[in-house]
Design an enzyme around this catalytic site. Structure first.
Site, PDB file in Angstrom:
ATOM      1  N   TRP A  16     -29.259 -28.779 -35.539  1.00  0.00           N
ATOM      2  CA  TRP A  16     -29.502 -30.248 -35.742  1.00  0.00           C
ATOM      3  C   TRP A  16     -29.742 -31.111 -34.696  1.00  0.00           C
ATOM      4  O   TRP A  16     -29.153 -31.134 -33.923  1.00  0.00           O
ATOM      5  CB  TRP A  16     -28.484 -30.947 -36.815  1.00  0.00           C
ATOM      6  N   TYR A  53     -20.967 -30.061 -36.851  1.00  0.00           N
ATOM      7  CA  TYR A  53     -19.529 -29.610 -37.762  1.00  0.00           C
ATOM      8  C   TYR A  53     -19.371 -28.403 -37.342  1.00  0.00           C
ATOM      9  O   TYR A  53     -18.361 -27.922 -37.478  1.00  0.00           O
ATOM     10  CB  TYR A  53     -19.755 -30.385 -39.330  1.00  0.00           C
ATOM     11  N   GLU A  54     -20.508 -27.557 -37.585  1.00  0.00           N
ATOM     12  CA  GLU A  54     -20.343 -25.849 -37.709  1.00  0.00           C
ATOM     13  C   GLU A  54     -19.949 -25.372 -36.330  1.00  0.00           C
ATOM     14  O   GLU A  54     -19.682 -24.333 -35.987  1.00  0.00           O
ATOM     15  CB  GLU A  54     -21.651 -25.455 -38.223  1.00  0.00           C
ATOM     16  N   GLU A  96     -26.839 -45.260 -40.872  1.00  0.00           N
ATOM     17  CA  GLU A  96     -26.475 -46.567 -41.747  1.00  0.00           C
ATOM     18  C   GLU A  96     -25.052 -46.331 -42.629  1.00  0.00           C
ATOM     19  O   GLU A  96     -24.579 -47.316 -43.160  1.00  0.00           O
ATOM     20  CB  GLU A  96     -27.468 -46.912 -42.759  1.00  0.00           C
ATOM     21  N   HIS A 128     -20.997 -41.701 -42.317  1.00  0.00           N
ATOM     22  CA  HIS A 128     -21.183 -40.403 -42.111  1.00  0.00           C
ATOM     23  C   HIS A 128     -20.891 -39.859 -40.658  1.00  0.00           C
ATOM     24  O   HIS A 128     -20.041 -39.002 -40.323  1.00  0.00           O
ATOM     25  CB  HIS A 128     -22.408 -39.758 -42.741  1.00  0.00           C
ATOM     26  N   ARG A 157     -29.571 -38.963 -22.299  1.00  0.00           N
ATOM     27  CA  ARG A 157     -28.319 -37.884 -21.647  1.00  0.00           C
ATOM     28  C   ARG A 157     -28.376 -36.424 -22.047  1.00  0.00           C
ATOM     29  O   ARG A 157     -27.447 -35.467 -21.831  1.00  0.00           O
ATOM     30  CB  ARG A 157     -26.963 -38.313 -22.545  1.00  0.00           C
TER      31      ARG A 157
END
Length: 164
Positions: free
Chosen positions: A31, A66-67, A94, A97, A136
């Protein structure tokens, strides 16, 4: 010095030991691949620069940040690895999450490190926008992947030095 004036990946003030005796895992989230691909390249190149053999770098892709937690755990459970570098990018949206994912990833990575008693490095960007992330990931603030690799080498040395 303020962050906006500084390359955070400057290691001229410190000695980075050789990574030659160690095996490293790199877990990278797919992602936000425009960012995580650059983080990965920075980490990989930095490990090679510090004498880690290509065969001693095991890389795995996971879906998202998360994984990274289960990816790091699986690597440490199934491979003889001295340290794992987790690379991801979570960009503020927004909804809340962002907060839940960032908190879960930080805590999960820490728990994997404790479980295996091995260094698991948090190389996850948590930024307000894409521009900050790119800054970064090889941009004006350096490359967090490079920083994570240096941290992994230093922590692998520390871990080895503290063994009985």
């Amino acid at each position: 010095m303020a962050t906006h004036l500084k390359n955070l990946s400057d290691f001229s003030h410190t000695i980075v030991p050789s990574g030659k005796p160690f095996r490293f895992g790199i877990v990278v989230a797919s992602w936000n691949v425009a960012v995580t691909g650059k983080l990965y390249q920075g980490a990989y190149d930095s490990l090679l620069k510090h004498e880690v053999e290509e065969d001693n770098i095991i890389s795995v892709d996971v879906a998202g940040s998360y994984e990274l937690i289960s990816g790091a755990d699986l690597l440490l459970s199934n491979k003889n690895i001295d340290a794992v570098i987790c690379l991801g990018c979570v960009i503020q949206g927004e909804t809340r999450h962002f907060d839940f994912i960032c908190d879960a990833v930080a805590n999960g990575i820490a728990q994997v490190s404790i479980k295996h008693t091995k260094p698991v490095i948090f190389g996850v960007l948590t930024t307000d926008n894409q521009e900050q992330a790119l800054d970064r990931a090889g941009g004006k603030h350096g490359n967090k992947g490079d920083e994570a690799a240096i941290t992994a080498i230093k922590m692998a040395h520390l871990h080895l030095s503290l063994k009985d």
